[in-house]
Design an enzyme around this catalytic site. Sequence first.
Site, short mmCIF file in Angstrom:
data_model
loop_
_atom_site.label_atom_id
_atom_site.label_comp_id
_atom_site.label_asym_id
_atom_site.label_seq_id
_atom_site.Cartn_x
_atom_site.Cartn_y
_atom_site.Cartn_z
N ASN A 95 0.85 -1.19 0.00
CA ASN A 95 0.00 0.00 0.00
C ASN A 95 0.89 1.24 0.00
OD1 ASN A 95 -1.71 2.10 0.61
ND2 ASN A 95 -2.68 1.11 2.36
N ARG B 244 -2.65 -1.81 -3.40
CA ARG B 244 -3.79 -0.92 -3.18
C ARG B 244 -3.61 0.33 -4.05
NH1 ARG B 244 -4.75 3.78 0.97
NH2 ARG B 244 -6.94 4.11 0.53
N HIS C 65 -12.61 4.56 -0.55
CA HIS C 65 -12.78 3.53 0.50
C HIS C 65 -13.56 2.32 -0.02
CE1 HIS C 65 -12.78 7.07 3.59
NE2 HIS C 65 -11.57 6.57 3.50
N ARG D 258 -10.59 17.45 6.77
CA ARG D 258 -11.23 17.82 5.49
C ARG D 258 -12.62 18.39 5.74
NH1 ARG D 258 -10.36 12.05 2.88
NH2 ARG D 258 -8.34 11.74 3.85
N GLU E 290 -9.06 -3.90 5.07
CA GLU E 290 -8.80 -3.63 3.65
C GLU E 290 -7.68 -4.50 3.11
OE1 GLU E 290 -8.96 0.52 5.00
OE2 GLU E 290 -9.54 1.02 2.96
#
Length: 401
Positions: free
Chosen positions: A7, A91, A180, A241, A386
Site C-alpha cells: 500500500n 492498493r 474507500h 477535510r 482492507e
Amino acid sequence: MKVLVVNCGSSSVKYTLFSMTTEKKISWGLVECIGLPEAYYKRQTLGTEEIKSLCKVENHFQAVELIIKDLLNPETGSIKNIDEISVIGHRIVHGGDKFSESVLVNEDVKAGLKECFSIAPLHTPHHYSGIEAVEKMLPGIPSVLVFDTAFHQTMPDYAYMYAVPYEYYERDHVRRYGMHGTSHKYVMQRAAGMLGKKVEELNIITCHLGNGSSITAIKNGKVIDTSMGFTPLAGLVMGTRCGDIDPAVLVHIMSKNPKITSEEMNNLLNKQSGLLGISGLSGDMRTIVKAIQAGNKRAKLAFDMLCYSAKKYICMYYGILNHVDAIVFTAGIGENSPTVREKSCEGLDNLGIKIDVEVNNMPSSEERFISTADSKIKVMVIPTNEELMIARESIKVLANN
Ligand code: AMP
C-alpha cells in the site's frame, strides 16, 4: 499460499504478508516519512516484538525495495524463496473510470494507470513506483491492482455526474468516483454473512468513519451512491477535510484573499478544516472527545457537526434505497466511538433504526449487532480489513486469469 499486500500512500509504504490458508498475517509493517531525514521502518513478524529503525529512503521505489529485501533476509525474513509468494496485491487509490474491477498487471494496465496520474497526483505515481519495485525485486511473480474507486463504478450516471458543463466530464473526467471502496465492499460481505443473506439481496448503508470518512448506499450488493466525490474531500465532516460545502465559498475566499494559490486553497480544505478547523485543536477524534469532557465548546461543535453530517447521509440513503436491511459502522471512529454511532442514528426510530444503548457502549473489537431486538433495520459494527480484502481479490483475479 502467501500473498504480499503493498500500500503506497502519499509519503509511506505499508505492507502485509498473509498466509492465505489461514488468512492470518505473517508479517507487516511500514516505511514512513519517505524522502525525509526522519524516515523510519517499523515491522513485525507474528510472535515477535516490533522493530523500529531509522532508514534512508529517497522515494517509494526504494521503500518497497527495502521491505522486500528485509522479507527475504535469510536470518530474520519471513520468505526463504520468492516463489513462496503467489501474488502481490497493490492498493490503488484512484482508477478513474478506466478500472471498474481489480486487474492483473501487464503493460496495458500500467499504461492505463499512468493515465490516472492527473486525477490523483499525490498517490498514483507512487503506486506505479511500487509496482516497478516489485517487478524488479520479485521477478515473474504476478501483481494485481485493487482500486479504492472500483466498487463505486456501478453508480448510475445521474448519481455520479456533477451539473457543470458536460465538456468537463468528457475532457477532464470530472465526476464522482468515491473512495474507500475496498472497505465498503469488505464490510458489505461480512454483513451479508452475519445477516445470513446473499450479497445480491442485500440493501445496506455502510459508514466508514475514520480520519477520512465516507458513507455508501448499496442496493442488491451494488453501490448506487457514495458521499466522497471526484476526490476524498467531499461528503462528511472529517478529521481535517471540510466535506460538503457550497462551492461559492471557495470563490468568496479567493476574492477576499487574491494572493491565495490553488495549492494553499487545497491545503486549507484538506488539511486545516474538518474537526481541526472547527475546534482549533486537532483532527483526531480522541483529542476532540477529551476536550469536550474538559468543557471545550468548539470541540463539541466539531463533534456535533461530524455526527450531523453522518446522520444526513444515512437519511438520504435511506430515502434512496427505500428498503434497508442494515447500517454498518466501520474504521477508527465507526468501530470505537459509541457516541458517534448513537448520535448519527439519534431520533431515527420512526425509520426503524433503534440502537441498544447498553450494547452499543460495551467495548469490543469484534463484529457485532448494536441495534435492539425489535429494530427493523439492524445496526452493526464490523471492523474493516482492507488488506485482507486486497489479498482475497488478488487471489481471485489470479485464479480467473
Ligand atoms: P482511521 O483513519 O480508520 O485509522 O481512524 C482514525 C480516527 O479514529 C481518529 O480520528 C481517531 O481519533 C479515531 N479513533 C480511534 N480510536 C478511537 C476511540 N476509542 N474513540 C474515538 N475515536 C477513536
